[in-house]
Structure formats: structure tokens, C-alpha cells
Design a protein around this motif. Structure first.
Motif, PDB file in Angstrom:
ATOM      1  N   ASP A   5       0.820  -1.201   0.000  1.00  9.12           N
ATOM      2  CA  ASP A   5       0.000   0.000   0.000  1.00  9.12           C
ATOM      3  C   ASP A   5       0.855   1.253   0.000  1.00  9.12           C
ATOM      4  OD1 ASP A   5      -1.834   2.062   1.941  1.00  9.12           O
ATOM      5  OD2 ASP A   5      -2.826   1.081   0.272  1.00  9.12           O
ATOM      6  N   ARG A   6       2.000   1.211   0.688  1.00  8.44           N
ATOM      7  CA  ARG A   6       2.884   2.375   0.703  1.00  8.44           C
ATOM      8  C   ARG A   6       3.390   2.703  -0.694  1.00  8.44           C
ATOM      9  NH1 ARG A   6       4.723   0.451   5.766  1.00  8.44           N
ATOM     10  NH2 ARG A   6       6.458  -0.669   4.800  1.00  8.44           N
ATOM     11  N   ARG A   7       3.553   1.694  -1.531  1.00 11.07           N
ATOM     12  CA  ARG A   7       4.004   1.931  -2.903  1.00 11.07           C
ATOM     13  C   ARG A   7       2.977   2.721  -3.702  1.00 11.07           C
ATOM     14  NH1 ARG A   7       4.156  -1.251  -6.478  1.00 11.07           N
ATOM     15  NH2 ARG A   7       5.866  -0.374  -7.685  1.00 11.07           N
ATOM     16  N   LEU A   8       1.736   2.702  -3.244  1.00 12.65           N
ATOM     17  CA  LEU A   8       0.662   3.358  -3.990  1.00 12.65           C
ATOM     18  C   LEU A   8       0.290   4.720  -3.419  1.00 12.65           C
ATOM     19  CD1 LEU A   8      -1.635   0.225  -4.423  1.00 12.65           C
ATOM     20  CD2 LEU A   8      -0.008   1.154  -6.077  1.00 12.65           C
ATOM     21  N   GLN A   9       0.957   5.117  -2.342  1.00 18.13           N
ATOM     22  CA  GLN A   9       0.616   6.386  -1.708  1.00 18.13           C
ATOM     23  C   GLN A   9       1.415   7.529  -2.298  1.00 18.13           C
ATOM     24  OE1 GLN A   9      -1.893   6.747   0.517  1.00 18.13           O
ATOM     25  NE2 GLN A   9      -2.228   4.591   0.061  1.00 18.13           N
ATOM     26  N   PRO A  63       5.729   7.971  -6.077  1.00 20.62           N
ATOM     27  CA  PRO A  63       6.878   7.059  -6.131  1.00 20.62           C
ATOM     28  C   PRO A  63       6.968   6.261  -7.423  1.00 20.62           C
ATOM     29  CG  PRO A  63       5.166   6.128  -4.745  1.00 20.62           C
ATOM     30  CD  PRO A  63       4.721   7.523  -5.103  1.00 20.62           C
ATOM     31  N   ASN A  64       5.860   6.125  -8.144  1.00 19.70           N
ATOM     32  CA  ASN A  64       5.838   5.289  -9.351  1.00 19.70           C
ATOM     33  C   ASN A  64       4.518   5.534 -10.090  1.00 19.70           C
ATOM     34  OD1 ASN A  64       3.794   3.544  -8.022  1.00 19.70           O
ATOM     35  ND2 ASN A  64       5.530   2.982  -6.733  1.00 19.70           N
ATOM     36  N   LYS A  65       4.396   4.923 -11.262  1.00 22.48           N
ATOM     37  CA  LYS A  65       3.188   5.165 -12.051  1.00 22.48           C
ATOM     38  C   LYS A  65       1.971   4.438 -11.471  1.00 22.48           C
ATOM     39  CE  LYS A  65       3.823   1.555 -15.594  1.00 22.48           C
ATOM     40  NZ  LYS A  65       3.986   1.331 -17.046  1.00 22.48           N
ATOM     41  N   ASP A  66       2.178   3.381 -10.681  1.00 22.55           N
ATOM     42  CA  ASP A  66       1.045   2.721 -10.023  1.00 22.55           C
ATOM     43  C   ASP A  66       0.348   3.676  -9.069  1.00 22.55           C
ATOM     44  OD1 ASP A  66       1.625   0.362 -11.337  1.00 22.55           O
ATOM     45  OD2 ASP A  66       2.757  -0.496  -9.678  1.00 22.55           O
ATOM     46  N   ALA A  67       1.150   4.469  -8.342  1.00 25.45           N
ATOM     47  CA  ALA A  67       0.572   5.447  -7.413  1.00 25.45           C
ATOM     48  C   ALA A  67      -0.156   6.552  -8.180  1.00 25.45           C
ATOM     49  CB  ALA A  67       1.670   6.045  -6.537  1.00 25.45           C
ATOM     50  N   LEU A  69      -1.650   6.178 -11.140  1.00 25.13           N
ATOM     51  CA  LEU A  69      -2.905   5.612 -11.631  1.00 25.13           C
ATOM     52  C   LEU A  69      -3.919   5.478 -10.502  1.00 25.13           C
ATOM     53  CD1 LEU A  69      -4.472   4.458 -14.015  1.00 25.13           C
ATOM     54  CD2 LEU A  69      -3.544   2.202 -13.454  1.00 25.13           C
ATOM     55  N   ALA A  70      -3.467   5.061  -9.323  1.00 28.04           N
ATOM     56  CA  ALA A  70      -4.379   4.960  -8.182  1.00 28.04           C
ATOM     57  C   ALA A  70      -4.997   6.315  -7.867  1.00 28.04           C
ATOM     58  CB  ALA A  70      -3.632   4.413  -6.956  1.00 28.04           C
ATOM     59  N   GLU A  71      -4.198   7.377  -7.958  1.00 27.73           N
ATOM     60  CA  GLU A  71      -4.721   8.719  -7.696  1.00 27.73           C
ATOM     61  C   GLU A  71      -5.689   9.153  -8.788  1.00 27.73           C
ATOM     62  OE1 GLU A  71      -5.176  11.989  -5.227  1.00 27.73           O
ATOM     63  OE2 GLU A  71      -4.141  10.090  -4.889  1.00 27.73           O
ATOM     64  N   LEU A  72      -5.440   8.750 -10.028  1.00 25.26           N
ATOM     65  CA  LEU A  72      -6.377   9.051 -11.109  1.00 25.26           C
ATOM     66  C   LEU A  72      -7.725   8.369 -10.871  1.00 25.26           C
ATOM     67  CD1 LEU A  72      -4.132   8.827 -14.312  1.00 25.26           C
ATOM     68  CD2 LEU A  72      -5.285  10.863 -13.427  1.00 25.26           C
ATOM     69  N   VAL A  73      -7.696   7.159 -10.322  1.00 24.24           N
ATOM     70  CA  VAL A  73      -8.939   6.457 -10.009  1.00 24.24           C
ATOM     71  C   VAL A  73      -9.711   7.205  -8.928  1.00 24.24           C
ATOM     72  CG1 VAL A  73      -9.935   4.344  -9.063  1.00 24.24           C
ATOM     73  CG2 VAL A  73      -8.053   4.192 -10.702  1.00 24.24           C
ATOM     74  N   VAL A  74      -9.009   7.646  -7.886  1.00 21.28           N
ATOM     75  CA  VAL A  74      -9.658   8.414  -6.818  1.00 21.28           C
ATOM     76  C   VAL A  74     -10.286   9.678  -7.387  1.00 21.28           C
ATOM     77  CG1 VAL A  74      -9.247   9.774  -4.725  1.00 21.28           C
ATOM     78  CG2 VAL A  74      -8.199   7.508  -4.970  1.00 21.28           C
ATOM     79  N   GLU A 122      -8.574  -2.226 -15.575  1.00 21.58           N
ATOM     80  CA  GLU A 122      -7.746  -3.423 -15.712  1.00 21.58           C
ATOM     81  C   GLU A 122      -6.425  -3.357 -14.936  1.00 21.58           C
ATOM     82  OE1 GLU A 122      -7.186  -3.880 -19.884  1.00 21.58           O
ATOM     83  OE2 GLU A 122      -9.267  -4.519 -20.267  1.00 21.58           O
ATOM     84  N   LYS A 123      -5.867  -2.161 -14.755  1.00 18.53           N
ATOM     85  CA  LYS A 123      -4.506  -2.060 -14.237  1.00 18.53           C
ATOM     86  C   LYS A 123      -4.378  -1.433 -12.858  1.00 18.53           C
ATOM     87  CE  LYS A 123      -2.765  -3.636 -18.114  1.00 18.53           C
ATOM     88  NZ  LYS A 123      -2.136  -4.975 -18.177  1.00 18.53           N
ATOM     89  N   ALA A 124      -5.371  -0.677 -12.423  1.00 19.56           N
ATOM     90  CA  ALA A 124      -5.218   0.062 -11.169  1.00 19.56           C
ATOM     91  C   ALA A 124      -5.135  -0.882  -9.978  1.00 19.56           C
ATOM     92  CB  ALA A 124      -6.369   1.040 -10.974  1.00 19.56           C
ATOM     93  N   ALA A 125      -4.150  -0.638  -9.118  1.00 19.01           N
ATOM     94  CA  ALA A 125      -4.037  -1.372  -7.857  1.00 19.01           C
ATOM     95  C   ALA A 125      -4.902  -0.677  -6.810  1.00 19.01           C
ATOM     96  CB  ALA A 125      -2.578  -1.405  -7.400  1.00 19.01           C
ATOM     97  N   PHE A 126      -5.464  -1.472  -5.915  1.00 16.79           N
ATOM     98  CA  PHE A 126      -6.411  -0.925  -4.950  1.00 16.79           C
ATOM     99  C   PHE A 126      -5.681  -0.470  -3.688  1.00 16.79           C
ATOM    100  CE2 PHE A 126      -9.405  -1.807  -7.873  1.00 16.79           C
ATOM    101  CZ  PHE A 126     -10.696  -1.993  -7.449  1.00 16.79           C
ATOM    102  N   SER A 127      -5.221   0.765  -3.717  1.00 19.97           N
ATOM    103  CA  SER A 127      -4.620   1.360  -2.528  1.00 19.97           C
ATOM    104  C   SER A 127      -5.712   1.615  -1.488  1.00 19.97           C
ATOM    105  CB  SER A 127      -3.940   2.685  -2.884  1.00 19.97           C
ATOM    106  OG  SER A 127      -4.917   3.648  -3.249  1.00 19.97           O
ATOM    107  N   LYS A 128      -5.288   1.958  -0.278  1.00 21.57           N
ATOM    108  CA  LYS A 128      -6.264   2.274   0.765  1.00 21.57           C
ATOM    109  C   LYS A 128      -7.120   3.461   0.348  1.00 21.57           C
ATOM    110  CE  LYS A 128      -6.726   3.151   5.729  1.00 21.57           C
ATOM    111  NZ  LYS A 128      -7.692   4.260   5.560  1.00 21.57           N
TER     112      LYS A 128
END
Length: 208
Positions: A5-9, A63-67, A69-74, A122-128
Motif C-alpha cells: 500500500d505504501r508503494r501506492l501512496q 513514487p511510481n506510475k502505479d501510485a 494511476l491509483a490517484e487518477l482512479v480516486v 484493468e490495471k489500477a491497484a487498490f490502494s487504501k
């Protein structure tokens, strides 16, 4: 896992206008890059170049593109929230008219970029933050739909709370699926069929 989860913050929460504008530039650039190149080729270098900042500056915020994308989802979910159900055309009318307003609002919120929507699905990881936003949005939308249905005299369901949950899930999941790949059927036909489905369910034994 907490470490995952920290990787996605996001690394930096903007406190000044300039920092917030930079963060928005990164997110806007990322949306364009992901839509243009796809997620695998949508690198942080390309995002930084599109945002016209250094890669080091980008990493100060994410920190990375996963974070990213997670923010784009939010952001996508928050922008689709109803601030006030009165902004929809839900004035007294036929039940079908009310249902169509609900369905059309969901469709309109997902029209902008099918490619980016597909990547988010398809790609977004589910951060907190993503999970919390989905939960908050879902509870808010169910409560609003419940309120809309409770005010309409033609609704005939045994459990209005459950009906609101089913309708929100049915409309949003099917809208996501179609708008991520609108070539599968016309949006107009999809809207008509989904309106028929939900209206008949709400009418119970009545005819639409």
C-alpha cells in the motif's frame, strides 16, 4: 499488505497552490500518456516530459506510475459524485424518466476517454485511498438513489434499501463495462435496455 500500500501512496501532499498545480499537471499528463501509449509504455519519464517537469520533480509527488494511476482512479470517482441530486433532472415524472436520468448521468461521467477508463479498470491497484473512496462513494450514491426512489409513488419493491444497492451496482458495473469498450454496442441501445431493466424491476407487478 502495508508495504504494498505504501508503494501506492503519493509522496507529497500539496500545501501550497504551486505544489497543487504541479500535482494536477502530473495527473493530467499521466491521463494523456496512459491513453496514448497504454499502461505498459506509459512510463514516468513520458509523464514527466508531458507535464514539462523533471523526473526528479515527479518523484517528489509520486513514487511510481502505479501510485499515479491509483490517484487518477480516486479523482475519477470523486468527480462522478453527486453533490446534489437536484442537479439531475429528477423532477416528478414517470419512473422511466427518473431511471433514465440516473443511467444517463452514469454514462455521461464515463464518456470522456474509453482507453483511460479501460486502463483504470484493468490495471489500477487498490490502494487504501482507492478502497476508501469507492466505499464512500458507494454509500453516498446508494443513499441518494434510495432518497430519489422513496419520493416516487410508482416504486414497488419490498426492500428499498436493497433495491438502491442493486440498482447502483447494476448501473455502474454495466456502464463501466460498456464505456471501456463502446464498440460492443451503441450507447443509445445500452441506455434504453438498462432503463427498461431497472424500470421493470422497480415497478414490480405493474406494467411500465
Amino acid at each position: 499488505m502495508p508495504s504494498a500500500d505504501r508503494r501506492l501512496q503519493p509522496r507529497r501532499k500539496p500545501r501550497q497552490v504551486r505544489a497543487e498545480l504541479t500535482r494536477e499537471r502530473i495527473l493530467t499528463a499521466a491521463a494523456h500518456v496512459f491513453a496514448e501509449y497504454g499502461y505498459a509504455a506509459g512510463t514516468t519519464n513520458r509523464i514527466a516530459e508531458r507535464a514539462r517537469i523533471s523526473i526528479g520533480s515527479l518523484y517528489q509527488y509520486f513514487p511510481n506510475k502505479d501510485a499515479i494511476l491509483a490517484e487518477l482512479v480516486v479523482r475519477h470517482i470523486d468527480r462522478g459524485a453527486w453533490q446534489d441530486t437536484d442537479r439531475l433532472d429528477l423532477s416528478p415524472g414517470t419512473l422511466r424518466t427518473v431511471v433514465r436520468a440516473l443511467v444517463r448521468d452514469a454514462i455521461d461521467h464515463h464518456r470522456d476517454d474509453p482507453q483511460l477508463l479501460r486502463i483504470m479498470i484493468e490495471k489500477a491497484a487498490f490502494s487504501k485511498d482507492v478502497v476508501d473512496t469507492i466505499d464512500r462513494h458507494g454509500r453516498q450514491r446508494v443513499a441518494q438513489v434510495h432518497d430519489v426512489l422513496a419520493r416516487h409513488p410508482d416504486v414497488r419493491v419490498r426492500d428499498l434499501g436493497l433495491a438502491a444497492e442493486l440498482i447502483v451496482t447494476t448501473v455502474e458495473m454495466n456502464t463501466h463495462k460498456l464505456m471501456a469498450d463502446p464498440r460492443t454496442t451503441s450507447v443509445e441501445r445500452f441506455e434504453d435496455e438498462l432503463v427498461d431493466l431497472v424500470t421493470r424491476y422497480l415497478l414490480g407487478d405493474q406494467q411500465p
